[in-house]
Design a protein around this motif. Structure first.
Motif, PDB file in Angstrom:
ATOM      1  N   ASP A 136       0.787  -1.288  -0.022  1.00  0.00           N
ATOM      2  CA  ASP A 136       0.042   0.022  -0.208  1.00  0.00           C
ATOM      3  C   ASP A 136       0.930   1.238   0.044  1.00  0.00           C
ATOM      4  OD1 ASP A 136      -2.908   0.880   0.783  1.00  0.00           O
ATOM      5  OD2 ASP A 136      -1.595   2.383   1.724  1.00  0.00           O
ATOM      6  N   PHE A 137       0.416   2.403  -0.748  1.00  0.00           N
ATOM      7  CA  PHE A 137       1.240   3.591  -0.964  1.00  0.00           C
ATOM      8  C   PHE A 137       1.365   4.049   0.481  1.00  0.00           C
ATOM      9  CE2 PHE A 137       1.317   8.076  -1.265  1.00  0.00           C
ATOM     10  CZ  PHE A 137       2.402   8.283  -2.303  1.00  0.00           C
ATOM     11  N   CYS A 144      -8.790   9.990  -2.408  1.00  0.00           N
ATOM     12  CA  CYS A 144      -8.268   8.963  -3.617  1.00  0.00           C
ATOM     13  C   CYS A 144      -8.779   7.591  -3.095  1.00  0.00           C
ATOM     14  CB  CYS A 144      -6.847   9.312  -3.793  1.00  0.00           C
ATOM     15  SG  CYS A 144      -6.327  10.790  -3.893  1.00  0.00           S
ATOM     16  N   TYR A 145      -8.544   7.205  -2.045  1.00  0.00           N
ATOM     17  CA  TYR A 145      -8.521   5.777  -1.480  1.00  0.00           C
ATOM     18  C   TYR A 145     -10.019   5.088  -1.844  1.00  0.00           C
ATOM     19  CZ  TYR A 145      -4.018   4.620   0.169  1.00  0.00           C
ATOM     20  OH  TYR A 145      -2.668   4.445   0.240  1.00  0.00           O
ATOM     21  N   ASN A 199      -7.815  -0.867  -2.833  1.00  0.00           N
ATOM     22  CA  ASN A 199      -8.881  -2.460  -2.583  1.00  0.00           C
ATOM     23  C   ASN A 199      -9.782  -2.172  -1.452  1.00  0.00           C
ATOM     24  OD1 ASN A 199      -7.122  -3.470  -4.627  1.00  0.00           O
ATOM     25  ND2 ASN A 199      -5.704  -4.361  -3.333  1.00  0.00           N
ATOM     26  N   HIS A 200      -9.920  -0.821  -0.886  1.00  0.00           N
ATOM     27  CA  HIS A 200     -10.840  -0.918   0.097  1.00  0.00           C
ATOM     28  C   HIS A 200     -11.799   0.387  -0.088  1.00  0.00           C
ATOM     29  CE1 HIS A 200     -12.547  -2.033   4.165  1.00  0.00           C
ATOM     30  NE2 HIS A 200     -12.720  -0.576   4.183  1.00  0.00           N
ATOM     31  N   ASN A 224      -6.645   2.074 -13.467  1.00  0.00           N
ATOM     32  CA  ASN A 224      -5.670   3.191 -13.702  1.00  0.00           C
ATOM     33  C   ASN A 224      -4.797   3.522 -12.673  1.00  0.00           C
ATOM     34  OD1 ASN A 224      -6.642   4.239 -16.343  1.00  0.00           O
ATOM     35  ND2 ASN A 224      -8.541   4.874 -14.982  1.00  0.00           N
ATOM     36  N   LEU A 225      -5.049   3.415 -11.259  1.00  0.00           N
ATOM     37  CA  LEU A 225      -4.318   3.516 -10.157  1.00  0.00           C
ATOM     38  C   LEU A 225      -4.772   2.644  -8.998  1.00  0.00           C
ATOM     39  CD1 LEU A 225      -1.847   5.030  -8.858  1.00  0.00           C
ATOM     40  CD2 LEU A 225      -3.421   6.842  -8.169  1.00  0.00           C
ATOM     41  N   ASN A 226      -4.163   1.796  -8.572  1.00  0.00           N
ATOM     42  CA  ASN A 226      -4.413   1.154  -7.288  1.00  0.00           C
ATOM     43  C   ASN A 226      -3.387   1.508  -6.276  1.00  0.00           C
ATOM     44  OD1 ASN A 226      -5.267  -0.660  -5.273  1.00  0.00           O
ATOM     45  ND2 ASN A 226      -5.499  -2.314  -6.757  1.00  0.00           N
ATOM     46  N   LEU A 227      -3.518   2.290  -5.258  1.00  0.00           N
ATOM     47  CA  LEU A 227      -2.947   2.657  -4.162  1.00  0.00           C
ATOM     48  C   LEU A 227      -2.533   1.547  -3.286  1.00  0.00           C
ATOM     49  CD1 LEU A 227      -4.232   6.188  -3.672  1.00  0.00           C
ATOM     50  CD2 LEU A 227      -2.032   5.779  -4.646  1.00  0.00           C
TER      51      LEU A 227
END
Length: 141
Positions: A25-26, A44-45, A50-51, A77-80
């Protein structure tokens, strides 16, 4: 029509609610300051991890289907939650894209901030977030 709408409520949606805080995770990777973590979580999240913390209206179909499709597209596109699994080159590219999206007002989406006031970024918030992301982009590992 009413029967169809009522029947739609029984068709399940795969909810995006995996465990939070995986090692890739970022937030776990970079350990940003609290203010940056809060901005990322609020803006963003929900769509890029994933949550997702679902609002009450996501349990009403077809709204829930629309939201789930939107979340899945955001994660493509973006998965933190999986940020640390990206290559160095991809991390830099994603950070650059995040900076441009925030700077240009493309993210968070206005349709999202309409219902989620906490996701609205002030000019100071944008500047703070952009500066932080820019510092990471130069040192992305």
């Amino acid at each position: 029509m009413l029967i169809v709408l009522a029947g739609m409520q029984f068709i399940p949606v795969n909810r995006n609610q995996q465990d939070e805080g995986t090692s890739s995770d970022f937030l776990q990777t970079y350990h940003p300051p609290a203010n940056i973590s809060t901005l990322l979580k609020n803006a963003c999240y929900n769509c890029h991890s994933n949550h997702t913390d679902y609002p009450w209206y996501s349990y009403v179909q077809p709204v829930g289907w629309y939201l789930e499709r939107h979340i899945n597209k955001g994660k493509e596109n973006l998965n933190l939650s999986a940020f640390d699994t990206y290559s160095s080159r991809r991390k830099r590219s994603k950070l650059k894209s995040m900076i441009h999206q925030v700077k240009d007002g493309g993210m968070p989406l206005s349709s999202y901030t309409l219902m989620h006031k906490e996701a609205r970024l002030s000019e100071d918030d944008k500047s703070t977030l952009i500066s932080y992301l820019d510092s990471l982009r130069d040192s992305a590992h």
